[in-house]
Write an enzyme that holds these catalytic residues in place. Structure first.
Site, PDB file in Angstrom:
ATOM      1  N   GLN A 286       0.822  -1.229   0.080  1.00 30.20           N
ATOM      2  CA  GLN A 286       0.042  -0.099  -0.140  1.00 30.20           C
ATOM      3  C   GLN A 286       0.907   1.303   0.110  1.00 30.20           C
ATOM      4  OE1 GLN A 286      -3.149  -0.798   2.624  1.00 30.20           O
ATOM      5  NE2 GLN A 286      -4.127   1.407   2.468  1.00 30.20           N
TER       6      GLN A 286
ATOM      7  N   SER B 239       4.111  -6.576   2.863  1.00 32.62           N
ATOM      8  CA  SER B 239       2.777  -6.485   3.329  1.00 32.62           C
ATOM      9  C   SER B 239       1.784  -6.855   2.380  1.00 32.62           C
ATOM     10  CB  SER B 239       2.349  -4.857   3.893  1.00 32.62           C
ATOM     11  OG  SER B 239       1.294  -4.931   4.502  1.00 32.62           O
ATOM     12  N   LEU B 240       0.706  -6.274   1.739  1.00 31.27           N
ATOM     13  CA  LEU B 240      -0.303  -6.548   0.831  1.00 31.27           C
ATOM     14  C   LEU B 240       0.543  -7.208  -0.609  1.00 31.27           C
ATOM     15  CD1 LEU B 240      -2.726  -5.948  -0.874  1.00 31.27           C
ATOM     16  CD2 LEU B 240      -1.566  -3.780  -1.786  1.00 31.27           C
TER      17      LEU B 240
ATOM     18  N   ARG C 163      -9.297  -8.561   2.986  1.00 34.21           N
ATOM     19  CA  ARG C 163      -8.272  -8.116   3.880  1.00 34.21           C
ATOM     20  C   ARG C 163      -8.356  -6.628   3.987  1.00 34.21           C
ATOM     21  NH1 ARG C 163      -3.026  -5.758   3.228  1.00 34.21           N
ATOM     22  NH2 ARG C 163      -1.151  -6.673   4.664  1.00 34.21           N
TER      23      ARG C 163
ATOM     24  N   HIS D 291      -0.140  -3.986  11.073  1.00 33.58           N
ATOM     25  CA  HIS D 291       0.905  -4.785  11.474  1.00 33.58           C
ATOM     26  C   HIS D 291       1.133  -4.686  13.157  1.00 33.58           C
ATOM     27  CE1 HIS D 291       1.486  -6.307   7.646  1.00 33.58           C
ATOM     28  NE2 HIS D 291       1.621  -5.081   7.260  1.00 33.58           N
TER      29      HIS D 291
ATOM     30  N   GLN E  57       0.378 -12.250   9.743  1.00 35.54           N
ATOM     31  CA  GLN E  57       0.924 -11.092   8.793  1.00 35.54           C
ATOM     32  C   GLN E  57       0.285 -10.001   9.424  1.00 35.54           C
ATOM     33  OE1 GLN E  57       0.155  -9.271   5.615  1.00 35.54           O
ATOM     34  NE2 GLN E  57       1.838  -9.885   4.207  1.00 35.54           N
TER      35      GLN E  57
END
Length: 297
Positions: free
Chosen positions: A9, A88-89, A113, A195, A244
């Site tokens: 992101q 991440s993503l 998500r 996170h 995650q």
């Protein structure tokens, strides 16, 4: 060895993916399929929408995923990853690109998500802050000593960490970090504390969806954010993917491990060049490139 890396992101831009759509019939087909799966025309927002519209979490995450995955598929025979990782993503893009997830299942999970994270953000106000110029250990210790929930969330490169948690706790930690010598400790314009333990409701929601999705063995190792190590076992991939949302993104450690395991070229697949910059900061000798597709005749 060829390592392919996928952004998260923040890499979105207006007009993203339009060149792919206009120059590849396969890309066009996948974008149209995405509109049906998501039940709204994400292509309209990606190709013609404002920066503001693109910033909405329910749009941003699928948009970056689509740009990355469709670009990877457009590379044809030249796309031969020997290892993959995503920030991440971006881990979801990496899983589709390496054959562990289908395009459809990957998109459904990314959409779930995004919505689950949005919901968690709305339940309790929270934030993140970028910290520059301090050792990881110093940042971790100050977060641990700060009253309230605040943790190290993104290990982006040496001397660049992102912390995440309750608004008051993040503000307190920023003050303490500046006193400890941080070059900057700056609250970021994000919707919530990604996170961190604040994402527990989203983690639970996403866990059910991941458990009910079929994963295949990837055709090359994926270096996952949670462990920063090579994984090919489907059950382990699922476990790490579920963890995650509340665990830190160990990007520095992942890139270091990939280099130790023989990565000689890191190719970023998706919008922007953020990851190429981070790889160079992690290891100045590393070779980096951005993926570009060949137009169909």
């Amino acid at each position: 060895m060829n390592a392919y890396i996928f952004p998260g992101q923040g890499a979105q831009f207006t007009g993203m993916g339009l060149d792919l759509y206009e120059n590849s019939s396969e890309a066009q087909e996948l974008f149209e399929k995405a509109n049906k799966i998501l039940d709204f025309n994400i292509t309209d927002i990606m190709f013609e929408g404002t920066a503001e519209a693109l910033k909405e979490t329910k749009v941003t995450q699928p948009a970056i995923f689509l740009h990355s995955v469709i670009l990877a598929k457009s590379l044809g025979d030249s796309f031969k990853p020997e290892m993959v990782a995503g920030h991440s993503l971006g881990e979801f893009s990496a899983l589709v690109a390496s054959g562990a997830l289908t395009f459809e299942d990957g998109l459904r999970l990314v959409s779930k998500r995004a919505l689950a994270m949005q919901k968690a953000c709305e339940m309790q106000p929270s934030t993140m802050a970028a910290v520059l110029g301090l050792e990881d250990k110093v940042v971790e210790d100050i977060c641990a000593q700060t009253k309230g929930i605040v943790v190290a969330a993104n290990y982006n490169c040496p001397g660049q960490l992102v912390i995440s948690g309750e608004i008051e706790a993040v503000n307190r930690a920023c003050e303490a970090l500046k006193e400890a010598g941080a070059r900057r400790a700056l609250v970021l314009p994000v919707g919530g504390a990604f996170h961190s333990p604040m994402m527990e409701p989203a983690r639970e929601e996403l866990a059910a969806a991941i458990e009910n999705t079929v994963f295949s063995k990837p055709n090359c190792p994926i270096y996952q954010n949670v462990t920063a190590s090579a994984v090919i076992d489907e059950a382990e991939i699922k476990r790490n993917l579920i963890s995650q949302l509340t665990a830190p993104v160990r990007w520095t450690q992942s890139v270091q491990q990939m280099i130790a395991d023989g990565a000689s070229l890191f190719t970023e697949v998706g919008p922007g060049k953020v990851l190429q910059g981070l790889v160079k900061k992690i290891d100045r000798e590393a070779q980096v490139a951005g993926a570009s597709f060949e137009k169909q005749a």
